[in-house]
Design a protein around this motif. Structure first.
Motif, mmCIF file in Angstrom:
data_model
loop_
_atom_site.group_PDB
_atom_site.id
_atom_site.type_symbol
_atom_site.label_atom_id
_atom_site.label_comp_id
_atom_site.label_asym_id
_atom_site.label_seq_id
_atom_site.Cartn_x
_atom_site.Cartn_y
_atom_site.Cartn_z
ATOM 1 N N TRP A 1 37.959 43.123 46.869
ATOM 2 C CA TRP A 1 36.863 43.711 47.645
ATOM 3 C C TRP A 1 36.098 42.625 48.405
ATOM 4 O O TRP A 1 35.777 42.788 49.588
ATOM 5 C CB TRP A 1 35.920 44.470 46.710
ATOM 6 N N VAL B 1 41.544 44.619 30.690
ATOM 7 C CA VAL B 1 40.704 45.480 31.534
ATOM 8 C C VAL B 1 39.777 44.641 32.406
ATOM 9 O O VAL B 1 39.620 44.896 33.608
ATOM 10 C CB VAL B 1 39.894 46.461 30.663
ATOM 11 N N VAL B 2 39.161 43.618 31.815
ATOM 12 C CA VAL B 2 38.269 42.738 32.574
ATOM 13 C C VAL B 2 39.053 42.018 33.666
ATOM 14 O O VAL B 2 38.562 41.839 34.796
ATOM 15 C CB VAL B 2 37.584 41.737 31.625
ATOM 16 N N ILE C 1 40.193 43.403 41.243
ATOM 17 C CA ILE C 1 39.747 44.367 42.254
ATOM 18 C C ILE C 1 38.467 43.887 42.936
ATOM 19 O O ILE C 1 38.306 44.020 44.161
ATOM 20 C CB ILE C 1 39.537 45.755 41.610
ATOM 21 N N ALA C 2 37.552 43.306 42.152
ATOM 22 C CA ALA C 2 36.312 42.775 42.734
ATOM 23 C C ALA C 2 36.605 41.640 43.717
ATOM 24 O O ALA C 2 35.990 41.563 44.802
ATOM 25 C CB ALA C 2 35.388 42.291 41.622
ATOM 26 N N VAL D 1 41.748 43.067 35.288
ATOM 27 C CA VAL D 1 42.018 44.003 36.379
ATOM 28 C C VAL D 1 40.767 44.233 37.210
ATOM 29 O O VAL D 1 40.801 44.231 38.457
ATOM 30 C CB VAL D 1 42.562 45.333 35.819
ATOM 31 N N ALA D 2 39.632 44.439 36.529
ATOM 32 C CA ALA D 2 38.373 44.664 37.245
ATOM 33 C C ALA D 2 38.000 43.458 38.099
ATOM 34 O O ALA D 2 37.549 43.603 39.245
ATOM 35 C CB ALA D 2 37.263 44.982 36.246
#
Length: 274
Positions: A47, A36-37, A43-44, A39-40
């Motif tokens: 961005w 999960v970390v 995405i960050a 993937v986050a």
């Protein structure tokens, strides 16, 4: 004499396999959190790069808005249905033909000598190179698209299957023959179970080849589909739509891959795993 109290069954500790506090469960939770970390963080980073270079890289918000637009007008559902249908049909046909032929090739040496040279020959030719020929011979309908996907799936699956049969421990085969087992019994009780891990690896690789071939086929000749939509978006420099297509393919490919992993665990439960 006091009565012996009944033993409580509700407070019995859970078995080590199912207890959420078992070491194995804790390790699984840790690695899930790491995923999960990861993937986050991805995405960050996306961005941040879109902020630094907004002209050539759409932000996650822009892609999410485009997702909403394509879902609202039904375009995305139509493209997904077309692409997913082609992949599933081609994958099923290719793997469905390859697995029995691969078993026969691995089990009977004359058959392997007859078929293997052709298999290796066509493996050296990328399925993408077959697309122009398939279009010329079969037209621009669904048949050539499904054909090249089936071919890509077939070539990967057949090699994995017959290699799995070749890697069977000959001691087990010889022991079965000494005990009077027929070829059918040896095939069903020894060859098939021992080859399943190889087959599942081949199916996962064939899945990736199917998606790659699909996108290429849709780029050349299609009126609907994720690959076709990305090609149209390229003409108009619509980067958000291209990202929608890429992410959608990745999501569905990942879902299908996880389903194959689940089937692998069910079929090879007897294997020791790390």
């Amino acid at each position: 004499m006091s009565a012996r109290p009944e033993e409580s069954t509700t407070d019995a500790p859970a078995s080590p396999r199912t207890s959420p506090r078992s070491p194995r469960a804790r390790r699984t939770n840790v690695w899930s959190l790491v995923s999960v970390v990861s993937v986050a963080a991805g995405i960050a980073l996306w961005w941040l790069l879109s902020v630094l270079n907004p002209v050539t890289l759409p932000s996650p918000v822009e892609v999410a808005v485009k997702y909403g637009e394509l879902i609202a007008d039904g375009t995305l559902a139509e493209d997904i249905g077309a692409s997913l249908g082609r992949v599933l049909l081609g994958f099923a046909i290719g793997a469905g033909i390859a697995i029995p032929i691969g078993f026969v090739m691995g089990w009977y040496r004359p058959v392997r000598a007859l078929i293997e040279p052709w298999t290796q020959f066509f493996r050296m030719i990328p399925p993408l190179a077959i697309i122009p020929l398939a279009i010329v011979l079969m037209g621009i309908g669904e048949v050539p698209k499904v054909f090249v996907i089936a071919l890509a799936s077939f070539l990967v699956s057949i090699v994995a299957t017959f290699q799995g049969v070749l890697n069977i421990d000959r001691t087990m085969i010889n022991a079965g023959r000494v005990l009077g087992a027929s070829d059918w019994i040896l095939f069903r009780r020894i060859a098939v179970p021992a080859s399943v891990p190889f087959i599942m690896v081949g199916l996962r690789q064939a899945l990736g080849a199917s998606w790659a071939t699909l996108v290429a086929a849709e780029l050349i000749a299609a009126q609907v589909g994720l690959g076709y939509r990305m090609q149209q978006a390229q003409v108009y420099y619509d980067l958000a739509t291209i990202f929608v297509g890429l992410i959608t393919i990745g999501i569905f490919g990942l879902i299908m891959y996880q389903l194959l992993l689940l089937a692998d665990r069910k079929l090879t439960y007897w294997q020791e795993r790390r």
